[in-house]
Motif scaffolding. Sequence first.
Motif, PDB file in Angstrom:
ATOM      1  N   ASP A 160     -50.838 100.867  26.134  1.00 48.01           N
ATOM      2  CA  ASP A 160     -51.031  99.739  27.051  1.00 48.01           C
ATOM      3  C   ASP A 160     -49.770  98.904  27.246  1.00 48.01           C
ATOM      4  O   ASP A 160     -49.846  97.701  27.514  1.00 48.01           O
ATOM      5  CB  ASP A 160     -52.184  98.841  26.593  1.00 48.01           C
ATOM      6  CG  ASP A 160     -53.521  99.550  26.669  1.00 48.01           C
ATOM      7  OD1 ASP A 160     -53.814 100.132  27.725  1.00 48.01           O
ATOM      8  OD2 ASP A 160     -54.271  99.529  25.686  1.00 48.01           O
ATOM      9  N   ASN A 162     -47.957  99.027  29.744  1.00 45.30           N
ATOM     10  CA  ASN A 162     -47.794  98.785  31.175  1.00 45.30           C
ATOM     11  C   ASN A 162     -48.979  98.011  31.766  1.00 45.30           C
ATOM     12  O   ASN A 162     -49.209  98.057  32.972  1.00 45.30           O
ATOM     13  CB  ASN A 162     -47.632 100.123  31.920  1.00 45.30           C
ATOM     14  CG  ASN A 162     -47.004  99.950  33.288  1.00 45.30           C
ATOM     15  OD1 ASN A 162     -46.206  99.045  33.512  1.00 45.30           O
ATOM     16  ND2 ASN A 162     -47.364 100.819  34.220  1.00 45.30           N
ATOM     17  N   VAL A 163     -49.715  97.307  30.915  1.00 45.37           N
ATOM     18  CA  VAL A 163     -50.846  96.498  31.375  1.00 45.37           C
ATOM     19  C   VAL A 163     -50.469  95.024  31.258  1.00 45.37           C
ATOM     20  O   VAL A 163     -50.169  94.543  30.165  1.00 45.37           O
ATOM     21  CB  VAL A 163     -52.118  96.773  30.547  1.00 45.37           C
ATOM     22  CG1 VAL A 163     -53.269  95.912  31.043  1.00 45.37           C
ATOM     23  CG2 VAL A 163     -52.487  98.247  30.625  1.00 45.37           C
ATOM     24  N   ARG A 164     -50.509  94.311  32.369  1.00 43.55           N
ATOM     25  CA  ARG A 164     -50.108  92.899  32.382  1.00 43.55           C
ATOM     26  C   ARG A 164     -51.254  91.998  32.822  1.00 43.55           C
ATOM     27  O   ARG A 164     -51.039  90.919  33.339  1.00 43.55           O
ATOM     28  CB  ARG A 164     -48.892  92.702  33.278  1.00 43.55           C
ATOM     29  CG  ARG A 164     -47.675  93.460  32.747  1.00 43.55           C
ATOM     30  CD  ARG A 164     -46.458  93.320  33.637  1.00 43.55           C
ATOM     31  NE  ARG A 164     -45.357  94.095  33.081  1.00 43.55           N
ATOM     32  CZ  ARG A 164     -44.258  93.570  32.562  1.00 43.55           C
ATOM     33  NH1 ARG A 164     -44.098  92.262  32.518  1.00 43.55           N
ATOM     34  NH2 ARG A 164     -43.298  94.346  32.074  1.00 43.55           N
ATOM     35  N   MET A 165     -52.464  92.445  32.612  1.00 48.24           N
ATOM     36  CA  MET A 165     -53.640  91.633  32.907  1.00 48.24           C
ATOM     37  C   MET A 165     -53.756  90.507  31.885  1.00 48.24           C
ATOM     38  O   MET A 165     -53.137  90.554  30.810  1.00 48.24           O
ATOM     39  CB  MET A 165     -54.910  92.497  32.848  1.00 48.24           C
ATOM     40  CG  MET A 165     -54.957  93.628  33.861  1.00 48.24           C
ATOM     41  SD  MET A 165     -56.238  94.855  33.471  1.00 48.24           S
ATOM     42  CE  MET A 165     -57.628  93.797  33.117  1.00 48.24           C
ATOM     43  N   PHE A 168     -53.788  90.822  27.772  1.00 46.98           N
ATOM     44  CA  PHE A 168     -53.020  91.960  27.259  1.00 46.98           C
ATOM     45  C   PHE A 168     -51.570  91.528  27.043  1.00 46.98           C
ATOM     46  O   PHE A 168     -50.907  91.081  27.973  1.00 46.98           O
ATOM     47  CB  PHE A 168     -53.069  93.132  28.236  1.00 46.98           C
ATOM     48  CG  PHE A 168     -54.326  93.945  28.152  1.00 46.98           C
ATOM     49  CD1 PHE A 168     -54.330  95.176  27.522  1.00 46.98           C
ATOM     50  CD2 PHE A 168     -55.516  93.467  28.683  1.00 46.98           C
ATOM     51  CE1 PHE A 168     -55.485  95.937  27.444  1.00 46.98           C
ATOM     52  CE2 PHE A 168     -56.680  94.214  28.613  1.00 46.98           C
ATOM     53  CZ  PHE A 168     -56.670  95.446  27.988  1.00 46.98           C
ATOM     54  N   TRP A 171     -47.119  94.519  26.368  1.00 37.90           N
ATOM     55  CA  TRP A 171     -45.857  94.592  27.116  1.00 37.90           C
ATOM     56  C   TRP A 171     -44.841  93.580  26.584  1.00 37.90           C
ATOM     57  O   TRP A 171     -43.634  93.862  26.566  1.00 37.90           O
ATOM     58  CB  TRP A 171     -46.115  94.367  28.604  1.00 37.90           C
ATOM     59  CG  TRP A 171     -46.637  93.000  28.965  1.00 37.90           C
ATOM     60  CD1 TRP A 171     -47.938  92.601  29.007  1.00 37.90           C
ATOM     61  CD2 TRP A 171     -45.848  91.859  29.309  1.00 37.90           C
ATOM     62  NE1 TRP A 171     -48.027  91.270  29.363  1.00 37.90           N
ATOM     63  CE2 TRP A 171     -46.750  90.801  29.562  1.00 37.90           C
ATOM     64  CE3 TRP A 171     -44.476  91.627  29.449  1.00 37.90           C
ATOM     65  CZ2 TRP A 171     -46.323  89.533  29.930  1.00 37.90           C
ATOM     66  CZ3 TRP A 171     -44.054  90.363  29.822  1.00 37.90           C
ATOM     67  CH2 TRP A 171     -44.967  89.331  30.069  1.00 37.90           C
ATOM     68  N   HIS A 190     -51.773 103.400  31.826  1.00 38.61           N
ATOM     69  CA  HIS A 190     -51.624 102.091  31.173  1.00 38.61           C
ATOM     70  C   HIS A 190     -50.360 101.958  30.332  1.00 38.61           C
ATOM     71  O   HIS A 190     -50.129 100.901  29.763  1.00 38.61           O
ATOM     72  CB  HIS A 190     -52.842 101.755  30.310  1.00 38.61           C
ATOM     73  CG  HIS A 190     -54.144 101.785  31.050  1.00 38.61           C
ATOM     74  ND1 HIS A 190     -54.416 100.919  32.087  1.00 38.61           N
ATOM     75  CD2 HIS A 190     -55.227 102.573  30.922  1.00 38.61           C
ATOM     76  CE1 HIS A 190     -55.628 101.182  32.561  1.00 38.61           C
ATOM     77  NE2 HIS A 190     -56.137 102.184  31.886  1.00 38.61           N
TER      78      HIS A 190
END
Length: 287
Positions: A160, A162-165, A168, A171, A190
Amino acid sequence: MAKFNPLDHPITLTHPRRLHPLTAWAGHVPFAMFIVDVLRPELFVELGTYTGISYCAFCQAVQELDLKTRCYAIDNWEGDESNGFYGPEVLAELKQHHDLHYQGFSRLLQSNFDDALNEFEDGTIDLLHIDGFHPYESVKHDFESWLPKMSERGVVLLHDTNVRMDGFGVWRLWEELIPHYPHFEFTHEHGLGVIATGSRVADGLLKLLEASEAEAALWRKFFQRLGQRLNREQELQKVSTELSLTQGQLQNILDSRAWRWVSRYGRVKTRLLQFFQPSRRTKDAGL
């Protein structure tokens, strides 16, 4: 240094025994099998296993390569705020598959990550996969807590990246770590970060970590395409399952007593309408 050749690691092309429609990891299964072949780890640990798609891929590679690797999956198997909570059926279903194939060299430890630290000596883990609670503070704590357990050949995988929600933070940790360690990142599925924490990096892994930008792009495309193949298979299986379910429901309706009565009523109604409806010849004669 020789360039990467997939034919040097045919395990990468092996089809996984275990896939699940709820996983966000199927796209990285080929790389999981590759990294096992490259590292030949003596000890592998996964933090956060859920349905076990990633973990069983690592274990399958260990088995098919006939390695002496000891494998441990650590999870509370209750869920969390990021992914939701669930019942004991998830672990029970995983255990059934796991025990059938991998019980001889693998253990499923139902525990939180901190409590499981005492199960392992410092400097012994060759491969660590972190895919647990995803807020920045949590994943940073997990990395720092388990870092002393890593061996001189140690490699850490972070899912994960590459998940910027909201919620999370993997990154953020990734950006903090990459200036200090040899690394590589896959951005599909992700994101999956690869960090060599040990001082002795396997030769096969160096091909990845020291790849030029052009070579790195080829690596990413190669593993992404292999992962897409598995994702497409899952989609087809899902459609096939839904179709079978719909066909079953339709057959149940057709076999039901209510449907038989409706059908019989429809036939009787049609006959009555035909009986009472004037014939075309009578209508044309004006009678």
